[in-house]
Design a protein around this motif. Structure first.
Motif, PDB file in Angstrom:
ATOM      1  N   LEU A 109      12.281  19.970 -14.585  1.00 24.43           N
ATOM      2  CA  LEU A 109      10.959  19.620 -14.064  1.00 24.43           C
ATOM      3  C   LEU A 109      10.307  18.520 -14.883  1.00 24.43           C
ATOM      4  N   ALA A 110      10.421  18.593 -16.202  1.00 21.44           N
ATOM      5  CA  ALA A 110       9.719  17.634 -17.050  1.00 21.44           C
ATOM      6  C   ALA A 110      10.257  16.219 -16.866  1.00 21.44           C
ATOM      7  N   THR A 111      11.543  16.069 -16.593  1.00 21.69           N
ATOM      8  CA  THR A 111      12.151  14.726 -16.470  1.00 21.69           C
ATOM      9  C   THR A 111      12.664  14.454 -15.069  1.00 21.69           C
ATOM     10  N   PHE A 112      12.280  15.253 -14.107  1.00 23.21           N
ATOM     11  CA  PHE A 112      12.847  15.139 -12.756  1.00 23.21           C
ATOM     12  C   PHE A 112      12.387  13.858 -12.060  1.00 23.21           C
ATOM     13  N   GLN A 113      13.352  13.140 -11.551  1.00 20.12           N
ATOM     14  CA  GLN A 113      13.047  11.951 -10.745  1.00 20.12           C
ATOM     15  C   GLN A 113      13.281  12.302  -9.271  1.00 20.12           C
ATOM     16  N   SER A 114      12.201  12.268  -8.518  1.00 18.98           N
ATOM     17  CA  SER A 114      12.247  12.820  -7.153  1.00 18.98           C
ATOM     18  C   SER A 114      12.628  11.795  -6.098  1.00 18.98           C
ATOM     19  N   ARG A 115      13.055  10.625  -6.502  1.00 15.72           N
ATOM     20  CA  ARG A 115      13.376   9.608  -5.502  1.00 15.72           C
ATOM     21  C   ARG A 115      14.795   9.770  -4.968  1.00 15.72           C
ATOM     22  N   PHE A 116      14.970   9.479  -3.692  1.00 14.77           N
ATOM     23  CA  PHE A 116      16.306   9.414  -3.111  1.00 14.77           C
ATOM     24  C   PHE A 116      16.287   8.401  -1.969  1.00 14.77           C
ATOM     25  N   ILE A 117      17.485   7.905  -1.644  1.00 16.27           N
ATOM     26  CA  ILE A 117      17.636   6.826  -0.656  1.00 16.27           C
ATOM     27  C   ILE A 117      18.297   7.393   0.591  1.00 16.27           C
ATOM     28  N   VAL A 118      17.763   6.985   1.753  1.00 18.58           N
ATOM     29  CA  VAL A 118      18.367   7.315   3.045  1.00 18.58           C
ATOM     30  C   VAL A 118      18.861   6.015   3.670  1.00 18.58           C
ATOM     31  N   GLU A 119      20.161   5.883   3.790  1.00 19.09           N
ATOM     32  CA  GLU A 119      20.786   4.684   4.362  1.00 19.09           C
ATOM     33  C   GLU A 119      21.141   4.967   5.820  1.00 19.09           C
ATOM     34  N   THR A 120      20.477   4.241   6.770  1.00 21.12           N
ATOM     35  CA  THR A 120      20.671   4.482   8.209  1.00 21.12           C
ATOM     36  C   THR A 120      21.489   3.396   8.872  1.00 21.12           C
ATOM     37  N   ARG A 121      22.061   2.478   8.088  1.00 17.48           N
ATOM     38  CA  ARG A 121      22.845   1.399   8.697  1.00 17.48           C
ATOM     39  C   ARG A 121      24.054   1.977   9.419  1.00 17.48           C
ATOM     40  N   GLY A 122      24.243   1.580  10.671  1.00 15.72           N
ATOM     41  CA  GLY A 122      25.347   2.067  11.483  1.00 15.72           C
ATOM     42  C   GLY A 122      25.051   3.340  12.240  1.00 15.72           C
ATOM     43  N   ALA A 123      23.823   3.898  12.069  1.00 17.22           N
ATOM     44  CA  ALA A 123      23.481   5.163  12.726  1.00 17.22           C
ATOM     45  C   ALA A 123      22.800   4.937  14.064  1.00 17.22           C
ATOM     46  N   GLY A 124      22.682   3.698  14.501  1.00 14.01           N
ATOM     47  CA  GLY A 124      22.033   3.428  15.780  1.00 14.01           C
ATOM     48  C   GLY A 124      20.526   3.540  15.667  1.00 14.01           C
TER      49      GLY A 124
END
Length: 1796
Positions: free
Chosen positions: A1686-1701
């Motif tokens: 919790l103290a060092t948690f980085q909550s970012r994430f990437i959603v890559e939709t290329r090719g998903a229409g």
């Protein structure tokens, strides 16, 4: 003018402050300031309805002051204002409200209170207004505005040296300069303005500023020019030039941007300058180096200021002040303006450009780059170096011109940098960092395409050729997890074992020395065959294809293979891959029994394989029996079902009646393989019998059984009687009887009978009786007799009936007519008579019997025309029927009035019988003793003509069908008409009245006389009746030529008419070209009578002693004579000329005969010539000394007159060579003869313009000047004078200074009044003619007689006072012609045939008219030669001025040549080719072409062409008719027998096009023409959501409305990037359509919608079709979906939709205590990568749902554990590794932190 306008005696300080010298002027500045401030206030109050007229009084109540403050602060109100205050207390309240609002806007007012305003303290009010002007007009600033404004003015107009806002502006010059700076070109000559015109200068400048810049006149021009102008007024007005977006502001921006070449565009002078970038770019553009920008704005600005000082520009503001965000624009604008006077230069750092790619640099490999330098530096100024981690490799520069190629070879890996120096200063782009790597290109990876889940796969990396290095293999799973694989090295090969735990694409990252090798990352596709699901694998039947589905969506990517086995034999099968991992498997069973199906995924057998299923064979089942074909109603029907050999199964039967009801069946099982089915039908019609076995329909099922009812067959219309040969018909209705076979027999089948199907089971039967015996008809239905069968029909013979009587022939209308009907054995009741009138009406007919028993038919016709009489027996017409009775009406015949006439002259009248019907018309004149002619004018209308032979009454009798017309007989009177002409003179001069008499016995007839001149114009004539009944004609001709006299009595020419009179004009006779011989030498002259008309002439010559000298007259051309004689005496001879017995006005002419040796001229050039071609003549001096002068006069210039010196032997009479001086002038028809001019040296001179070499310039001697007296004799004013020496008006407006020149030449410079040379005024050099005192010359100019005559005057000018001797015959009149200007009227194409030859017809007279007006004087001649070489007679009619017509008639077929000449000069293109065709008419050779022969469009012109050039002489007649309208067709001849036909239809429909040639219809006529309605594609409306695009697999719905577009064909076509989309167009039958577009691929699509073949409005339409959303293609990665602390948690994430229409992303997160808000970011709307983040606040389990179009993406939902300690995190990771059979990666967590 007010007191302020009076300029007093006042001194000024250097700053412009006025110092009072005289009392009374000290307060004038207050008046100016008060006016200025008052004008400024009224500008702010504009639009409020308020104004200030008195500052002291109008602001005291505070109302206007409050409105002023609100307007300045741009507020609707500053508080509650008392609009109508009525006491001082309310005044103070309003003023206080205004002052408080001013103070609230940070305006500090010192010693100004509300009472001061209320009390009207002018100075304090002025102070208050000045504070408002400072704040809201000039601008908010911490610095003295006057200083900033002066700084800007000094920068933009430095030449004006402005130091104040008072005296420097009084003369208006500086204001002009400021305006010119703001917009160059408005005041370009401001430096030349006179400073004495102070008021005019100020007024002009201020009006320009108002018109061009909309700057208000807050200061009056009188005040600006006044010495009492104060600073505040001047600053107020000039501030309008310096505000934001003012003219000065815009101009300064423009000039600064012109200098600034380094940075981007500068758009303001405020906050954008805070960081110092603008200033640094500006000084950098001027060659300074301020250094790189730093985060400290003040330091950046200070660097720019220091560079500016080096350029000589001192700062106005400090660096800190310029970095203030609230900085006022005026200080920066003034500072920046000083830089605009400097020229941009490049710094050393910008004098070269480095070009090279440093992305791939390897150890031991040479690297090159290019260096391009400017022209002002040398190659020796540059050096380059490369610095590595521990080495400095040498850099070599190889120069080629201004370009060097640099090269170096690094020896170690690591970070390097490249520096290039110019004179030891690094370039702007240096240093250039780059990395040197080992040769990773030699590292190879042995990829694996697919591997199953849970199975170890070996990955190999070969580094044997790349050298030593660190190999690291990392795997990224489909859900974003990363792990490092243990690597084992064996003999240059690295091996890593990989066991996938989930399905999907695993990315393999291979790093060599911490950098990826080529091709990395590699993709390994993991699959799980256990997740392949099979659906629909059930039993079936033999021969029927079976299909089932295998779903591998969750099994990963792979290939499915299937094997079907029956009795040990593999059955062929087909696997079809559908979208999203779904496969269809098809196979066809070959026999009954058990089948085994084995399935493999990527060659691995799936779970549940092999599968078994049972197959039956329904083809072995058979059915039979009548119950399946044809049965009667209400009777039990049955059929059998045999199932032997078909396998186990159940028989089911389903029977449906025609009404849809189910019929009960009974199934009786006879044995195991045989059963009987029974049912009872209750209604007629087709029954549907469905039989299935094991749930499958039998072959041929459903069967159709037809149920019938013979009682429902009905027969009608059966006749009782008929006649032989006529069809006997009757109707049969079996519509309710069901299906079956009807059989009809007539007379036991001996007579054939035919049946016509009328539909719906209804029929019409017919047969033809061949004898008179009765006929028996028998009928059965399905072999059962029909009710009432048989029937009997009796046959009667109608040939025994006949008809006769007058009522069958010509019958008058409105009269009873009758005829008889004769019968034998026929029953009279069977006879019927039908009479039809022409208009279609039925005429009543009465039938009765006469005394002899004969049947009589009587009728009463009332309409003219053919009546059709039909006689019927038993509804059958008898022989010879129908009969035609023709009715007529004599009362409908109309006859025009019979006019009186004259003996031997035709008398005409018309008879119209078009409405009288058919009959015989008989006409007799004078009881048949006088013949008459009948001519049809149109259908039914005839023109009757007869010629009376004797005077008196003429009688005309007219009858029709031997019945006299009601108006017959007609009578008229014929008068004897004869006349004679008396006293008619056949020769007469012009302008002389002439008379003649007309005698006639017909005194009562009208008389008319027409006199026509040769030009075709009528000559007025006066007709006077004489007392004896004769007529006297008086007339006066006004032109020469043959006149015609046409005398008419009662509109008819008298015998001998027309008569002809020759009129001559003696004044048109030209006598010229006199030549004088010596004594006993031939002398003579020419006489030209060609324009004088035809008359007899007489010429004689009388010597000085009175004797007649014999003359010789030769006619050279028609009416042109050469007269010569030999004089025997010296002296004056008289030449007498008479014409038409009249003496010529110039007669007698005189000729001086000397003793010989006279100058003469001869040659064709004196008489004729061609335009644009040389004309030559010769002058013989005849012993006279001197220089001959030749002058050629004409309206148009002569390009080149050249005199050639001839040697004596060339001419024969010239003893010595002489140069001839030629002059040329242009004269008018009104120029005078023999003008004498006197020249006095020093007073007048004629100037000749000469070139630099002193040679005279042609055509430069047409002006004469008189020099006025001038000082020093150098300057002079010239006045242009005429030949008489009188000054020409407007000719003396220039003054010149003469320069020194050689030999009397002078160069003139045009100068102004002050003597200064005017620019461009000295580009001509003149030579003054040498004219001595008291010299007289004569210039002989002969008056032009007629346009087109070119005059040549030859004279000899001797010394002082020498007389001029004219050459005999001078002036000469050569005729200049141009045959090229003879043009055929209408163009040659009008006369050409298809082979481009002039079209001729044998025996047909040909007329070819020519336009000759521009060809000069002359005559057109023609010669036509036929095929045999013979000359065809040809005439040229040139009776009309400017027009000539060639007329001839070809006599034989074949090729002709037409030679045409104008004054003996051939026409361009002569001889012309012509071809004569025979006079035959062959209509088959007519050629028709063009779209208009078949189709046309409403309201649009249609055309077609008719080519009759090969059909012989004739003309087409064209008619276009339709049912509703007739269309006018315009036929236009194209020449050569060709025609163009055009028409414009207005009503659509079918038309017939009739085309005839000479009255005969051409082949194929009439043509059918289809006229379609006009269509308007631009009125077609296309709409719908489908135009915006959509998803692949979904129809795009588009609506099209054509209701306003007219008739037309609608088409649609849609294409994608590579494939054509399907277009389904549905017609709604109301003018609207629905278009469904089915795209076959994603991408850009183009839809073309056309109507009538043309694009509709908006077409083509462009839209995009996106692929269906595919959630399986979405990838989620990042630390936000990983476990963490919790103290060092980085909550970012990437959603890559290329090719998903196309789709919609939805992210939901639920924590331990509820949902979380998710933040999502992306760089642009087109970016397919989305960054997501959330903020967890406590430990626990977080569930993250990521959905793409409501479908979970791979890995979703993600379960993320957030813990407190590292120990807890390792436990979670260890638990996860147990479940996935992988070890936790020590780098996984930290790696994500580094990437983010």
């Amino acid at each position: 003018m007010g007191e302020v306008d009076i300029i007093g005696n006042q001194a000024r300080s250097r700053e412009g402050r006025g110092l009072s010298v005289r009392g009374g002027d000290s307060d004038k500045w207050i008046t100016i300031q008060k006016n200025t401030f008052q004008n400024w206030i009224n500008l702010q109050l504009h639009g409020s309805g308020l104004s200030v007229d008195n500052l002291q009084e109008d602001l005291c109540d505070g109302v206007k002051l409050c409105v002023l403050v609100a307007s300045l602060q741009q507020k609707p109100s500053i508080g509650r204002v008392i609009r109508k205050p009525n006491n001082p207390h309310q005044y103070l309240e309003n003023v206080t409200l205004a002052l408080n609002a001013i103070a609230a806007d940070n305006i500090r007012l010192v010693n100004i209170g509300s009472e001061d305003i209320v009390n009207g303290s002018l100075k304090l009010i002025l102070g208050l207004i000045w504070h408002l002007i400072l704040r809201y007009q000039i601008g908010k600033t911490k610095f003295p505005p006057k200083k900033l404004m002066l700084a800007w003015l000094k920068a933009v107009v430095p030449d004006c040296h402005i130091t104040n806002f008072t005296s420097d502006w009084n003369d208006g010059v500086n204001l002009h300069a400021v305006i010119e700076y703001c917009q160059p070109g408005l005041c370009p000559e401001w430096r030349q303005l006179s400073r004495q015109n102070r008021l005019d200068n100020c007024r002009n400048a201020m009006m320009i500023a108002k018109d061009k810049f909309d700057i208000p006149l807050v200061v009056r021009p009188e005040d600006l020019a006044s010495p009492h102008l104060d600073d505040l007024s001047g600053m107020t007005y000039l501030s309008y030039f310096m505000n934001v977006d003012s003219p000065g502001y815009t101009a300064t921006l423009r000039n600064v941007n012109a200098v600034n070449t380094q940075g981007g565009r500068i758009n303001d002078f405020t906050s954008s300058w805070n960081d110092g970038s603008h200033l640094c770019n500006l000084v950098k553009s001027l060659g300074q180096s301020p250094g790189a920008l730093t985060p400290n704005n003040v330091d950046n600005i200070q660097s720019g200021i220091d560079c500016g000082r080096r350029l000589g520009v001192e700062p106005i503001l400090s660096a800190k002040e310029m970095s203030d965000p609230e900085v006022e624009h005026l200080g920066i604008m003034a500072y920046a303006a000083y830089f605009t006077h400097l020229k941009p230069v490049k710094s050393l750092a910008d004098k070269a450009i480095i070009d090279g790619n440093f992305s791939n640099v390897y150890v031991g490999q040479e690297k090159t780059f290019r260096l391009n330098i400017d022209d002002d530096v040398a190659a020796g100024d540059f050096r380059a170096e490369v610095i590595g981690p521990d080495s400095i490799p040498p850099v070599r520069l190889n120069w080629s011109g201004r370009t060097a190629t640099g090269s170096f070879t690094p020896s170690e890996m690591g970070q390097h940098r490249l520096n290039v120096y110019c004179v030891n200063e690094p370039l702007a782009s240096c240093p250039i960092p780059f990395k040197v790597s080992s040769d990773r290109s030699k590292v190879t990876f042995h990829p694996v395409d697919r591997c199953p889940v849970g199975v170890i796969t070996e990955l190999k990396v070969d580094t044997s050729s790349a050298g030593q290095g660190d190999i690291r293999v990392e795997v990224e799973t489909p859900n974003g997890h990363s792990m490092n694989l243990p690597v084992v090295y064996r003999q240059g090969m690295y091996t890593a074992n990989f066991t996938p735990a989930e399905v999907g694409d695993h990315r393999i990252f291979v790093n060599y020395d911490n950098e990826q090798i080529g091709g990395s990352p590699f993709v390994v596709k993991a699959f799980d065959p256990s997740k392949v699901n099979v659906f629909g694998l059930e039993g079936g039947s033999v021969g029927r294809a079976l299909s089932f589905t295998a779903d591998s969506q969750t099994a990963g990517e792979g290939e499915l293979s299937v094997s079907v086995i029956h009795n040990g034999v593999t059955i062929p099968s087909q696997v079809i891959a559908r979208q999203n991992g779904v496969h269809n498997v098809d196979f066809t069973p070959q026999g009954a029994g058990v089948y085994r199906v084995q399935m493999y995924y990527n060659n691995v057998e799936i779970r549940g394989s092999p599968y078994t299923l049972e197959i039956v064979d329904s083809s072995m089942v058979s059915v039979s029996g009548d119950g399946l074909s044809l049965v009667p109603v209400n009777k039990t029907a049955s059929f059998n079902v045999q199932t032997r050999g078909a396998g186990g199964g159940n028989v089911s039967v389903d029977i449906t009646s025609p009404s849809g009801k189910k019929v009960a069946t009974k199934l009786v099982q006879k044995d195991e393989d045989d059963c009987v089915v029974e049912y009872t039908p209750t209604e007629t019609g087709d029954y549907e019998v469905s039989i299935s076995y094991y749930g499958e329909l039998l072959r041929g099922s459903p069967f159709t059984c037809k149920v019938y009812d013979v009682g429902k067959v009905f027969v009608s219309e059966m006749p009782e009687f008929s006649v032989p040969g006529n069809a006997v018909t009757f109707d049969i209705d079996a519509s309710r009887a069901g299906s079956g076979n009807i059989e009809i027999r007539v007379n036991q089948g001996r007579v054939a009978c035919s049946v016509e199907n009328k539909g719906n089971h209804q029929f019409k039967a017919s047969f033809f009786p061949e004898s008179s015996e009765p006929h028996i008809i028998e009928m059965t239905f399905n072999d059962t007799a029909v009710e009432d069968s048989p029937w009997t029909v009796n046959i009667i013979d109608p040939n025994s009936i006949s008809v006769s009587g007058e009522g069958l022939d010509r019958v008058p209308i409105n009269t009873e007519s009758a005829f008889s009907i004769h019968t034998s054995d026929v029953n009279i009741s069977s006879i019927d008579v039908l009479i039809t009138a022409p208009n279609g009406d039925t005429v009543p007919c009465d039938l009765g019997s006469d005394s002899g028993g004969v049947l009589v038919a009587e009728y009463f016709p009332t309409v003219v025309g053919d009546h059709t009489i039909r006689v019927l027996c038993n509804d059958t017409e008898i022989a010879d029927s129908p009969y035609i009775a023709k009715t007529y009406d004599t009362s409908a015949i109309t006859v025009t009035e019979l006019p009186d006439g004259y003996v031997a002259k035709p008398i005409n009248f018309s008879i119209d019988v078009s409405r009288a019907g058919e009959g015989q018309l008989q006409i007799m004149v004078n009881n048949g003793n006088l013949p008459n002619d009948v001519e049809m004018e149109q259908s039914g209308v005839y023109k009757i003509s007869f010629v009376p032979q004797e005077p008196g009454v003429q009688t005309v009798d007219i009858s029709f069908n031997d019945e006299a017309l009601p108006v017959s007989p007609l009578t008229c009177t014929a008068v004897d008409l004869s006349a004679s002409i008396m006293e008619l003179q056949t020769l007469q001069p012009v302008e002389t009245q002439s008379t003649f008499l007309i005698k006639s016995a017909a005194s009562d007839a009208s008389v008319a006389v027409e006199l026509m001149a040769p030009s075709g114009e009528l000559v007025p004539a006066n007709l006077v009746r004489q007392s004896d009944g004769d007529y006297k004609v008086e007339w006066t001709p006004n032109m020469a030529g043959r006149h015609s006299v046409d005398v008419l009595f009662a509109g008819q020419q008298i015998q001998g008419s027309p008569f002809f009179i020759n009129v001559f004009d003696i004044n048109k006779i030209r006598v010229d070209n006199f030549y004088n011989g010596g004594l006993e030498e031939t002398a003579g002259f020419n006489v030209d009578c060609s324009q004088a008309g035809k008359a007899d002439q007489s010429i004689w010559v009388v010597s000085p002693s009175g004797r007649n000298v014999p003359v010789d007259i030769q006619e050279n051309r028609p009416a042109e004579y050469a007269v010569s004689y030999v004089p025997h005496e010296v002296g004056r001879h008289k030449v007498h000329l008479t014409y038409g017995a009249m003496e010529h006005p110039g007669s007698p002419f005189t000729q001086e005969i000397g003793e010989g040796a006279l100058a003469t001229a001869h040659g064709d050039g004196l008489y004729r010539g061609e335009e644009d071609k040389p004309a030559t003549f010769f002058v013989e001096a005849g012993g006279i000394t001197g220089e001959p002068t030749i002058q050629v006069d004409d309206y148009a210039s002569v390009e080149d007159i050249r005199a050639i010196s001839l040697q004596a032997e060339a001419v024969g009479s010239v003893e010595e060579a002489a140069d001839m001086h030629i002059s040329q002038s242009s004269v008018t028809r009104t120029s005078v003869t023999a003008v004498h001019s006197h020249y006095d040296e020093g007073d007048m001179m004629r100037q000749y313009q000469v070139d630099e070499a002193g040679n005279e310039i042609r055509d430069s001697r047409d002006k004469m000047y008189r020099r006025s007296d001038a000082v020093d004799g150098d300057s002079m004013r010239q006045y242009q004078v005429d030949e008489d020496g009188f000054e020409i008006e407007g000719g003396g407006d220039k003054m010149y200074r003469r320069s020194d020149a050689m030999d009397g030449d002078l160069r003139q410079y045009e100068i102004d009044e002050a003597g200064f040379e005017i620019e461009g005024g000295g580009d001509k050099m003149y030579r003054k003619s040498q004219v001595e005192d008291d010299v007289e010359t004569t210039s002989m100019i002969v008056k032009m007689e007629e346009e087109g005559d070119l005059q040549a005057a030859v004279s000899s000018i001797t010394a002082v006072r020498t007389s001029v001797v004219m050459v005999e015959g001078s002036p000469f009149h050569p005729r200049i012609v141009d045959a090229r200007k003879v043009r055929v009227i209408g163009g040659w194409q009008h006369y050409m045939d298809s082979n481009e030859r002039i079209h001729l017809v044998v025996g047909e007279e040909k007329h070819i008219p020519f336009e000759t007006a521009e060809a000069g004087p002359g005559k057109l001649t023609a010669e036509v030669r036929g095929p045999s070489g013979s000359i065809v007679p040809c005439t040229v009619d040139d009776s009309y001025n400017g027009k000539s017509t060639v007329i001839f008639t070809p006599r034989e077929e074949g090729h002709h040549n037409i030679h045409l000449n104008w004054s003996d000069h051939p026409l361009s293109g002569s001889a012309f080719s012509a071809f004569a065709t025979g006079g035959f008419h062959d209509i088959t050779k007519i050629i028709l072409s063009g779209r208009g022969l078949k189709e046309a469009t409403v309201r649009e012109e249609a055309k077609f062409f008719i080519d009759g050039s090969q059909a012989g002489r004739g003309e087409p007649q064209v008619q276009l008719t339709g049912v509703r309208a007739e269309v006018n067709v315009i036929t236009s001849p194209l020449g050569g027998g060709k025609y163009r036909c055009t028409y414009i239809p207005v009503i659509p429909g079918a038309y017939l096009l009739h085309i005839t040639w000479n009255g005969r219809q051409v082949k194929g006529a009439p043509f059918k023409v289809n006229v379609i309605g006009a269509f308007y594609p631009n009125k077609v409306a296309v709409s719908g959501e489908g135009l915006k695009g959509g998803l692949l697999g979904r129809d795009l719905d588009i609506r099209i409305d054509t209701r306003k577009a007219g008739p037309g064909e609608l088409t649609a076509f849609c294409s994608g990037p590579n494939k054509v989309a399907y277009c389904d167009l549905e017609d709604n039958r109301d003018g609207t359509f629905r278009l469904l577009v089915k795209a076959q691929e994603p991408g850009r699509h183009v839809l073309q919608v056309k109507y009538g073949g043309e694009h509709v409005l908006g077409s083509p339409f462009v839209f995009r079709v996106s692929a269906q959303p595919d959630a399986s293609k979405v990838r989620v990665s990042g630390p936000g979906v990983e476990h963490g602390i919790l103290a060092t948690f980085q909550s970012r994430f990437i959603v890559e939709t290329r090719g998903a229409g196309a789709g919609q992303l939805m992210v939901r997160i639920r924590g331990p205590k509820g949902a979380f808000q998710v933040e999502m970011y992306r760089d642009s709307q087109k970016d397919r990568t989305i960054l997501c983040r959330f903020d967890p606040t406590e430990t626990g389990l977080y569930i993250i749902h990521v959905k793409w179009s409501n479908v979970d993406v791979p890995g979703s939902p993600f379960q993320v554990h957030i813990v407190d300690t590292q120990l807890e995190l390792e436990q979670v990771l260890q638990e996860q590794s147990y479940s996935s059979n992988t070890l936790p990666s020590s780098r996984s967590y930290s790696q994500w932190r580094e990437e983010f």
